[in-house]
Design an enzyme around this catalytic site. Structure first.
Site, PDB file in Angstrom:
ATOM      1  N   TYR A  15       8.961  40.150 -11.583  1.00 25.91           N
ATOM      2  CA  TYR A  15       9.700  41.295 -11.055  1.00 25.91           C
ATOM      3  C   TYR A  15      10.568  41.919 -12.144  1.00 25.91           C
ATOM      4  O   TYR A  15      10.655  43.139 -12.248  1.00 25.91           O
ATOM      5  CB  TYR A  15      10.571  40.866  -9.868  1.00 25.91           C
ATOM      6  CG  TYR A  15       9.767  40.382  -8.695  1.00 25.91           C
ATOM      7  CD1 TYR A  15       9.109  41.281  -7.862  1.00 25.91           C
ATOM      8  CD2 TYR A  15       9.644  39.026  -8.412  1.00 25.91           C
ATOM      9  CE1 TYR A  15       8.360  40.853  -6.782  1.00 25.91           C
ATOM     10  CE2 TYR A  15       8.899  38.578  -7.330  1.00 25.91           C
ATOM     11  CZ  TYR A  15       8.260  39.486  -6.524  1.00 25.91           C
ATOM     12  OH  TYR A  15       7.510  39.061  -5.461  1.00 25.91           O
TER      13      TYR A  15
ATOM     14  N   ASN B 251       4.542  47.490  -0.388  1.00 31.19           N
ATOM     15  CA  ASN B 251       3.273  48.052  -0.831  1.00 31.19           C
ATOM     16  C   ASN B 251       2.258  48.050   0.324  1.00 31.19           C
ATOM     17  O   ASN B 251       1.837  46.989   0.760  1.00 31.19           O
ATOM     18  CB  ASN B 251       2.743  47.220  -2.012  1.00 31.19           C
ATOM     19  CG  ASN B 251       1.344  47.591  -2.426  1.00 31.19           C
ATOM     20  OD1 ASN B 251       0.852  48.672  -2.127  1.00 31.19           O
ATOM     21  ND2 ASN B 251       0.697  46.674  -3.113  1.00 31.19           N
TER      22      ASN B 251
ATOM     23  N   CYS C 128      -0.056  43.665  -5.836  1.00 32.61           N
ATOM     24  CA  CYS C 128       1.272  43.062  -5.750  1.00 32.61           C
ATOM     25  C   CYS C 128       1.203  41.535  -5.796  1.00 32.61           C
ATOM     26  O   CYS C 128       2.197  40.882  -6.112  1.00 32.61           O
ATOM     27  CB  CYS C 128       2.018  43.549  -4.506  1.00 32.61           C
ATOM     28  SG  CYS C 128       1.104  43.391  -2.974  1.00 32.61           S
ATOM     29  N   HIS C 129       0.029  40.964  -5.532  1.00 30.96           N
ATOM     30  CA  HIS C 129      -0.124  39.512  -5.603  1.00 30.96           C
ATOM     31  C   HIS C 129      -0.005  38.990  -7.030  1.00 30.96           C
ATOM     32  O   HIS C 129       0.189  37.796  -7.232  1.00 30.96           O
ATOM     33  CB  HIS C 129      -1.473  39.075  -4.986  1.00 30.96           C
ATOM     34  CG  HIS C 129      -2.665  39.644  -5.681  1.00 30.96           C
ATOM     35  ND1 HIS C 129      -3.130  40.919  -5.418  1.00 30.96           N
ATOM     36  CD2 HIS C 129      -3.476  39.131  -6.636  1.00 30.96           C
ATOM     37  CE1 HIS C 129      -4.188  41.152  -6.177  1.00 30.96           C
ATOM     38  NE2 HIS C 129      -4.415  40.086  -6.929  1.00 30.96           N
TER      39      HIS C 129
ATOM     40  N   GLU D  47      -9.168  35.575  -9.091  1.00 28.35           N
ATOM     41  CA  GLU D  47      -9.089  36.343 -10.332  1.00 28.35           C
ATOM     42  C   GLU D  47      -9.173  35.435 -11.554  1.00 28.35           C
ATOM     43  O   GLU D  47      -9.804  35.791 -12.558  1.00 28.35           O
ATOM     44  CB  GLU D  47      -7.814  37.190 -10.355  1.00 28.35           C
ATOM     45  CG  GLU D  47      -7.863  38.327  -9.353  1.00 28.35           C
ATOM     46  CD  GLU D  47      -6.692  39.273  -9.452  1.00 28.35           C
ATOM     47  OE1 GLU D  47      -5.891  39.186 -10.422  1.00 28.35           O
ATOM     48  OE2 GLU D  47      -6.552  40.130  -8.566  1.00 28.35           O
TER      49      GLU D  47
END
Length: 166
Positions: free
Chosen positions: A102, A125, A133-134, A160
């Site tokens: 953040y 979001n 946002c993850h 990912e």
């Protein structure tokens, strides 16, 4: 009144509600059993089920969620304040398979002292997954929160990581 074209997409154990607006994908739910989450973000929206308008978006979301692709190639509609839009645009620059914090996100939008406001914008979001946002973690590297639930956040990060290795 804004109109969104909606559809449900099931991938694995999750069913997502997606909503397409006039300018692109406007919303992706965390795990849809109803349209309640959509109405939380957009209380005054009219929704229409129209798979001709949502088909390409549903297919692109499925490909992203299965690791077949690393990008969402279709337009995304950002509906928020100018600050939220700046945060969401910054989220879209986080490379696939990588994470940020953040505080780093606050630096990226040239608001280094607005860490809490950045965290709030990330949490608001409406296009989770496609506006990733993850990929945002706490400064200490812990996973933090996720409005889609921590199990989904962990699954997305693991997917990912696997796809990035191949």
């Amino acid at each position: 009144m804004k109109t969104f074209y909606i559809d449900h997409v099931t991938v694995g154990t999750y069913t997502y509600l997606l909503a397409v607006g006039e300018h692109g994908l406007a919303f992706v739910s965390s795990n849809a059993t109803s349209e309640d989450e959509l109405h939380h973000y957009f209380p005054h929206v009219k929704e229409l089920k129209d798979t001709t308008k949502t088909h390409d978006y549903a297919l692109a979301l499925k490909k992203l969620l299965t690791g077949e692709t690393k990008t969402f190639p279709l337009p995304v509609e950002l509906n928020g304040t100018p600050f939220q839009k700046a945060v969401w645009q910054a989220l879209q620059t986080i490379p696939y398979g990588e994470t940020t914090t953040y505080s780093a996100l606050a630096e990226k939008i040239h608001r280094p002292t607005a860490i809490r406001a950045v965290a709030n914008a990330v949490g608001r979001n409406p296009n989770q997954i496609v506006v990733p946002c993850h990929r945002v973690l706490r400064k200490d590297g812990s996973i933090g929160g996720y409005h889609g639930g921590l199990p989904l956040k962990r699954e997305l990060l693991a997917l990912e990581a696997r796809v990035k290795q191949n």
